[in-house]
Design an enzyme around this catalytic site. Structure first.
Site, short mmCIF file in Angstrom:
data_model
loop_
_atom_site.label_atom_id
_atom_site.label_comp_id
_atom_site.label_asym_id
_atom_site.label_seq_id
_atom_site.Cartn_x
_atom_site.Cartn_y
_atom_site.Cartn_z
N TYR A 1 0.74 -1.16 0.09
CA TYR A 1 -0.09 0.01 0.11
C TYR A 1 0.88 1.23 0.06
O TYR A 1 1.99 1.27 0.17
CB TYR A 1 -0.94 0.14 1.25
CG TYR A 1 -0.39 0.09 2.59
CD1 TYR A 1 -0.19 1.43 2.92
CD2 TYR A 1 0.13 -0.86 3.33
CE1 TYR A 1 0.44 1.57 4.31
CE2 TYR A 1 0.62 -0.68 4.68
CZ TYR A 1 0.97 0.78 5.08
OH TYR A 1 1.39 0.78 6.18
N CYS A 2 0.09 2.21 -0.54
CA CYS A 2 1.10 3.66 -0.41
C CYS A 2 -0.05 4.78 -0.40
O CYS A 2 -1.32 4.45 0.15
CB CYS A 2 1.75 4.01 -1.60
SG CYS A 2 0.80 3.74 -3.12
N THR A 3 0.13 5.90 -0.40
CA THR A 3 -0.93 6.99 -0.18
C THR A 3 -1.99 7.03 -1.23
O THR A 3 -3.15 6.95 -0.63
CB THR A 3 -0.15 8.31 -0.41
OG1 THR A 3 1.07 8.39 0.46
CG2 THR A 3 -1.15 9.69 -0.07
#
EC number: 1.14.-.-
Length: 352
Positions: free
Chosen positions: A199-201
């Site tokens: 996951y990331c922003t």
């Protein structure tokens, strides 16, 4: 011929933005797709975005587009119609609407052509970025968090992870995405039988990371659809527990969106509980670090005594020192590594 770049000073543009009374909406979006002529694509978009009073940061490359922008809320539907008509690949593209938004995130439109929309350092002709892991929606994310055979991997920088992350997520301790990719493949080499959730922003980094992991022999690879922003929005809308703890760091004037009430970081100068990032007020330093209100007052918004003394100098002298006329480039240490030096320790990561 229309002007295809900004010619007004940042100071004036910021003042104009702060004086605005009309509400603005902050959004982000990305899409990996083939752009034959990125410069022509950029120039066409720049004029159309300007006509809609769009501010923000847009990167365009042959591999696609990556954008974080704000625009007057009353222009949002017109913007969607424009974006969806630019290329068939962008039709009905998901837009991540900011979670914690005062509309003051950007004050100028910067649109740049780059080699990649995300600097990944991948130099392998056999790598196929279109072969990505499976998307996970909010409910599926929560189910995976409860699965003992699943590892969550945070594909953001260390200073992003520091203020907020999913429960028990693995940090890949680096300042750049290009460094993280080989690191995470090595770190998880003995866990190829596990479910790997990345996951990331907003989704752009973890999407490419999922393709990289599949390319390196991992089988059960997933990524959070729309990243943290979309996960938190959907979880709230659907009445699901929000399993992201703390603040979501964002690369604009807000520097963060509050996801949960938890404050999991600490002031880099005194150690008190705090998760407010700031850039050192010394323009020759501009280092990103966490600073509590008390230390902000004590150090006048600076990361150290040295920088506090610097900002007290006449502005002309500061400019001369930044240009290196007195002591050269060694006046300020712009190391990426953290210093643990008593009161003035700080995370020396610059937002550029």
């Amino acid at each position: 011929m229309p002007v295809l770049h900004n010619r007004i000073s940042n100071k004036e543009l910021k003042a104009r933005m702060l004086a605005e009374t009309q509400p603005r909406t902050t959004i982000s979006f990305y899409k990996y797709f083939n752009i034959l002529n990125p410069l022509d694509f950029r120039n066409s978009l720049y004029q159309q975005f300007t006509d809609l009073s769009v501010f923000g940061r847009v990167y365009i490359a042959k591999e696609g587009i990556n954008a974080q922008i704000s625009l007057p809320t009353h222009n949002l539907e017109a913007f969607k119609a424009l974006l969806y008509s630019v290329d068939p690949a962008l039709d009905n593209l998901r837009l991540n609407i900011a979670l914690d938004d005062d509309g003051k995130s950007f004050w100028v439109l910067r649109m740049k052509v780059r080699d990649r929309v995300v600097a990944d350092g991948i130099d392998d002709e056999t790598f196929d970025p279109s072969k990505t892991g499976e998307y996970l929606k909010a409910e599926q994310v929560n189910q995976m968090l409860d699965n003992p055979d699943t590892l969550f991997v945070d594909m953001r920088n260390h200073y992003e992870y520091e203020v907020g992350h999913f429960e028990n997520a693995i940090e890949v301790p680096s300042d750049t995405f290009r460094e993280q990719l080989p690191m995470v493949a090595e770190m998880l080499q003995d866990n190829k039988d596990k479910n790997i959730v990345m996951y990331c922003t907003g989704g752009i980094r973890c999407e490419k990371a999922s393709a990289y992991m599949l390319h390196n022999g991992f089988k059960n690879v997933y990524h959070v659809e729309g990243g943290i922003i979309e996960y938190a929005r959907k979880a709230r809308e659907q009445g699901l527990p929000v399993r992201f703890v703390g603040k979501n760091f964002v690369f604009d004037e807000r520097m963060g969106e509050r996801i949960s009430d938890d404050v999991i970081a600490h002031c880099h100068q005194c150690g008190v509980s705090c998760d407010s990032h700031t850039n050192c007020k010394n323009e020759g330093c501009h280092l990103l670090f966490i600073q509590c209100p008390e230390c902000a007052t004590k150090f006048e918004g600076c990361c150290s005594e040295m920088c506090r003394e610097e900002v007290r100098l006449p502005e002309t002298e500061q400019r001369a020192r930044r240009a290196g006329r007195e002591n050269g480039a060694k006046i300020f240490n712009k190391s990426r590594h953290r210093l643990q030096d008593g009161l003035n320790s700080t995370s020396l990561q610059s937002v550029e």
